[in-house]
Design a protein around this motif. Sequence first.
Motif, PDB file in Angstrom:
ATOM      1  N   PHE A   1       5.051   0.556  -3.888  1.00 36.24           N
ATOM      2  CA  PHE A   1       4.531   1.270  -5.499  1.00 36.24           C
ATOM      3  C   PHE A   1       3.802   0.306  -6.139  1.00 36.24           C
ATOM      4  CE2 PHE A   1       9.380   1.814  -4.343  1.00 36.24           C
ATOM      5  CZ  PHE A   1       9.501   3.148  -4.634  1.00 36.24           C
ATOM      6  N   LYS A   2       2.928   1.220  -6.807  1.00 36.52           N
ATOM      7  CA  LYS A   2       1.995   0.578  -7.613  1.00 36.52           C
ATOM      8  C   LYS A   2       2.577  -0.333  -8.467  1.00 36.52           C
ATOM      9  CE  LYS A   2      -1.298   4.236  -7.685  1.00 36.52           C
ATOM     10  NZ  LYS A   2      -2.123   5.369  -8.254  1.00 36.52           N
ATOM     11  N   GLY A   3       1.866  -1.545  -8.739  1.00 35.19           N
ATOM     12  CA  GLY A   3       2.513  -2.718  -9.595  1.00 35.19           C
ATOM     13  C   GLY A   3       3.138  -2.209 -10.817  1.00 35.19           C
ATOM     14  N   TYR A   4       2.267  -1.598 -11.642  1.00 37.77           N
ATOM     15  CA  TYR A   4       2.789  -0.814 -12.965  1.00 37.77           C
ATOM     16  C   TYR A   4       3.965  -0.260 -12.711  1.00 37.77           C
ATOM     17  CZ  TYR A   4       0.155   3.371 -12.370  1.00 37.77           C
ATOM     18  OH  TYR A   4      -0.249   4.233 -11.865  1.00 37.77           O
ATOM     19  N   LEU A   5       4.074   0.673 -11.810  1.00 33.88           N
ATOM     20  CA  LEU A   5       5.192   1.651 -11.686  1.00 33.88           C
ATOM     21  C   LEU A   5       6.498   0.726 -11.206  1.00 33.88           C
ATOM     22  CD1 LEU A   5       3.649   4.528  -9.774  1.00 33.88           C
ATOM     23  CD2 LEU A   5       4.255   4.433 -12.070  1.00 33.88           C
TER      24      LEU A   5
END
Length: 75
Positions: free
Chosen positions: A30-34
């Motif tokens: 997953f993307k870090g912010y997600l």
Amino acid sequence: MNHVNELLVEAIKETKKLEKGEIFLLKDLFKGYLWNRIPRKDRILLGTLFLNQINKMDGKEVKIIEKHLLINKDI
């Protein structure tokens, strides 16, 4: 739980993009912010569901290694 099931489907899809022999953690899919937006309780549930799903695949696509082995490798 429906939200967690959607995240599980997304994580399984992302494993198809990995190269053979590539080592990863679930959060890497997953993307870090997600990943950071997912509540902790849901991340724990997602980890359990992901592990169970991968175990059902009999190591055909993804092989589970112990997390402590991954951590010790980087030292």
